[in-house]
Design a protein around this motif. Structure first.
Motif, PDB file in Angstrom:
ATOM      1  N   THR A  67      42.535  38.396  45.897  1.00 50.25           N
ATOM      2  CA  THR A  67      43.326  39.500  46.437  1.00 50.25           C
ATOM      3  C   THR A  67      44.718  39.531  45.817  1.00 50.25           C
ATOM      4  O   THR A  67      45.118  38.603  45.115  1.00 50.25           O
ATOM      5  N   THR A  68      45.415  40.587  46.089  1.00 45.50           N
ATOM      6  CA  THR A  68      46.780  40.726  45.586  1.00 45.50           C
ATOM      7  C   THR A  68      47.752  40.124  46.604  1.00 45.50           C
ATOM      8  O   THR A  68      47.677  40.417  47.785  1.00 45.50           O
ATOM      9  N   VAL A  69      48.603  39.254  46.101  1.00 45.63           N
ATOM     10  CA  VAL A  69      49.563  38.589  46.987  1.00 45.63           C
ATOM     11  C   VAL A  69      50.950  38.661  46.365  1.00 45.63           C
ATOM     12  O   VAL A  69      51.099  38.962  45.178  1.00 45.63           O
ATOM     13  N   PHE A  70      51.941  38.351  47.173  1.00 45.67           N
ATOM     14  CA  PHE A  70      53.308  38.343  46.673  1.00 45.67           C
ATOM     15  C   PHE A  70      53.676  36.927  46.273  1.00 45.67           C
ATOM     16  O   PHE A  70      53.399  35.977  46.997  1.00 45.67           O
ATOM     17  N   SER A  71      54.276  36.785  45.112  1.00 50.56           N
ATOM     18  CA  SER A  71      54.625  35.456  44.618  1.00 50.56           C
ATOM     19  C   SER A  71      56.142  35.304  44.561  1.00 50.56           C
ATOM     20  O   SER A  71      56.835  36.164  44.012  1.00 50.56           O
ATOM     21  N   PHE A  72      56.643  34.233  45.168  1.00 49.87           N
ATOM     22  CA  PHE A  72      58.086  33.970  45.106  1.00 49.87           C
ATOM     23  C   PHE A  72      58.499  33.558  43.696  1.00 49.87           C
ATOM     24  O   PHE A  72      59.491  33.996  43.173  1.00 49.87           O
ATOM     25  N   PHE A  73      57.703  32.626  43.139  1.00 48.22           N
ATOM     26  CA  PHE A  73      58.014  32.240  41.760  1.00 48.22           C
ATOM     27  C   PHE A  73      56.779  31.648  41.099  1.00 48.22           C
ATOM     28  O   PHE A  73      55.864  31.198  41.774  1.00 48.22           O
ATOM     29  N   GLY A  74      56.741  31.675  39.795  1.00 42.29           N
ATOM     30  CA  GLY A  74      55.610  31.098  39.096  1.00 42.29           C
ATOM     31  C   GLY A  74      55.689  31.391  37.617  1.00 42.29           C
ATOM     32  O   GLY A  74      56.402  32.293  37.178  1.00 42.29           O
ATOM     33  N   HIS A  75      54.971  30.597  36.863  1.00 43.98           N
ATOM     34  CA  HIS A  75      54.884  30.835  35.420  1.00 43.98           C
ATOM     35  C   HIS A  75      53.546  30.290  34.932  1.00 43.98           C
ATOM     36  O   HIS A  75      52.796  29.693  35.709  1.00 43.98           O
ATOM     37  N   ASP A  76      53.237  30.490  33.678  1.00 43.50           N
ATOM     38  CA  ASP A  76      51.947  30.028  33.142  1.00 43.50           C
ATOM     39  C   ASP A  76      51.770  28.545  33.371  1.00 43.50           C
ATOM     40  O   ASP A  76      52.706  27.793  33.453  1.00 43.50           O
TER      41      ASP A  76
ATOM     42  N   HIS B 255      56.107  35.384  36.817  1.00 45.45           N
ATOM     43  CA  HIS B 255      55.898  36.355  37.890  1.00 45.45           C
ATOM     44  C   HIS B 255      56.732  35.932  39.096  1.00 45.45           C
ATOM     45  O   HIS B 255      56.215  35.585  40.143  1.00 45.45           O
ATOM     46  N   ASN B 256      58.026  35.971  38.904  1.00 49.17           N
ATOM     47  CA  ASN B 256      58.917  35.664  40.009  1.00 49.17           C
ATOM     48  C   ASN B 256      59.112  36.920  40.847  1.00 49.17           C
ATOM     49  O   ASN B 256      59.374  37.989  40.306  1.00 49.17           O
ATOM     50  N   PHE B 257      58.986  36.778  42.161  1.00 48.28           N
ATOM     51  CA  PHE B 257      59.166  37.898  43.097  1.00 48.28           C
ATOM     52  C   PHE B 257      58.396  39.138  42.651  1.00 48.28           C
ATOM     53  O   PHE B 257      58.960  40.210  42.470  1.00 48.28           O
ATOM     54  N   SER B 258      57.092  38.948  42.458  1.00 49.70           N
ATOM     55  CA  SER B 258      56.280  40.099  42.080  1.00 49.70           C
ATOM     56  C   SER B 258      54.882  39.941  42.676  1.00 49.70           C
ATOM     57  O   SER B 258      54.505  38.865  43.146  1.00 49.70           O
ATOM     58  N   PHE B 259      54.119  41.022  42.648  1.00 48.73           N
ATOM     59  CA  PHE B 259      52.753  40.992  43.158  1.00 48.73           C
ATOM     60  C   PHE B 259      51.818  40.502  42.063  1.00 48.73           C
ATOM     61  O   PHE B 259      51.921  40.928  40.915  1.00 48.73           O
ATOM     62  N   ILE B 260      50.905  39.602  42.437  1.00 46.39           N
ATOM     63  CA  ILE B 260      49.927  39.088  41.473  1.00 46.39           C
ATOM     64  C   ILE B 260      48.560  39.104  42.136  1.00 46.39           C
ATOM     65  O   ILE B 260      48.467  39.145  43.367  1.00 46.39           O
ATOM     66  N   THR B 261      47.514  39.061  41.343  1.00 43.74           N
ATOM     67  CA  THR B 261      46.157  39.015  41.896  1.00 43.74           C
ATOM     68  C   THR B 261      45.552  37.656  41.579  1.00 43.74           C
ATOM     69  O   THR B 261      45.427  37.282  40.417  1.00 43.74           O
ATOM     70  N   VAL B 262      45.225  36.918  42.646  1.00 47.55           N
ATOM     71  CA  VAL B 262      44.702  35.559  42.475  1.00 47.55           C
ATOM     72  C   VAL B 262      43.611  35.293  43.504  1.00 47.55           C
ATOM     73  O   VAL B 262      43.440  36.063  44.453  1.00 47.55           O
ATOM     74  N   ASP B 263      42.898  34.177  43.322  1.00 48.67           N
ATOM     75  CA  ASP B 263      41.946  33.733  44.336  1.00 48.67           C
ATOM     76  C   ASP B 263      42.697  32.891  45.359  1.00 48.67           C
ATOM     77  O   ASP B 263      43.341  31.904  45.013  1.00 48.67           O
TER      78      ASP B 263
END
Lengths: 178, 66
Positions: free
Chosen positions: A54-63, A76-84
């Motif tokens: 599903t699509t969730v909001f991510s506070f911070f993250g990188h590859d 993908h800092n402070f953005s919507f991403i699609t993950v399991d």
């Protein structure tokens, strides 16, 4: 004897600990038991389970770490991403249920039970960190990652077992008396 | 500290459950006190003494090492 103005049952000790109402204990078990079964299933499947993407909001993250197809490129800092979200969801529910079971009032939350609650909490922190120290010394490399996974939950698990075991032991003796 | 809650309870022919209800504690608490596994607070000791209509010292006694 002294004359007493207050009926005995009306005298209650001040409740000074932050606890949930008693009904949350049953709700907690209803969440904790399915979450535990799901968790055991995830362990059996080496966490390769994708139940919910599903699509969730991510506070911070990188590859980086790729797992369950959750590979993302770029920051993908402070953005919507699609993950399991399977693993996160099961972990979230386990901790929610565990907190409710651990920190809901008993039917009669008296001084002995408060005392037992605090001593069990101390006991579980001790046991948890002694086990973690042993793991630090004897478990190496990538395997330590699974220690970290289990360690997120062990304080709650040890607490629930210890607290309820002693409570059960005391009520068992009580039913034995004539 | 030792106590004779169990004896006093027997005199009044009272179960653990009944005593627990009278003083608003759990049955486990009565059980733990009778098994000398739990020392009650002063408030609880006074409440128990009141149920048995005796001074606290008749129910709770210090032991060597207390």
């Amino acid at each position: 004897m002294v004359k007493h103005a207050l009926p005995l049952t009306k005298i209650k000790l001040m409740n000074k600990y932050l606890l949930l109402p008693h009904r949350f204990k049953a709700i907690g078990w209803c969440i904790l038991i399915p979450a535990t079964m799901a968790g055991v299933y995830l362990i059996a499947k080496s966490f390769e389970v994708t139940w919910l993407r599903t699509t969730v909001f991510s506070f911070f993250g990188h590859d980086g770490f790729v797992h369950n197809g959750n590979s993302l490129t770029g920051n993908h800092n402070f953005s919507f991403i699609t993950v399991d979200v399977t693993l996160s969801l099961v972990g979230f529910l386990f901790i929610m249920g565990g907190l409710m079971v651990s920190f809901s009032k008993e039917k009669t939350e008296d001084e002995f039970i408060s005392n037992l609650r605090l001593s069990s909490l101390l006991w579980s922190v001790w046991v948890n960190y002694v086990l973690l120290l042993i793991a630090f010394v004897f478990i190496w490399n990538f395997d330590f990652l699974s220690v970290m996974v289990y360690n997120m939950f062990t304080i709650l698990i040890i607490f629930i077992i210890r607290f309820n075991f002693i409570l059960y032991k005391n009520s068992k003796m009580a039913t034995d008396e004539k | 500290m030792k106590n004779n809650i169990r004896v006093e309870r027997a005199i009044l022919n009272m179960t653990q459950e009944e005593l627990a209800n009278k003083i608003s504690v759990s049955r486990q608490t009565i059980n733990a006190m009778e098994a000398n596994k739990y020392v009650p607070s002063t408030v609880l000791a006074l409440k128990i003494a009141r149920v048995f209509k005796k001074p606290v010292e008749d129910i709770f006694q210090l032991e060597k090492g207390d």
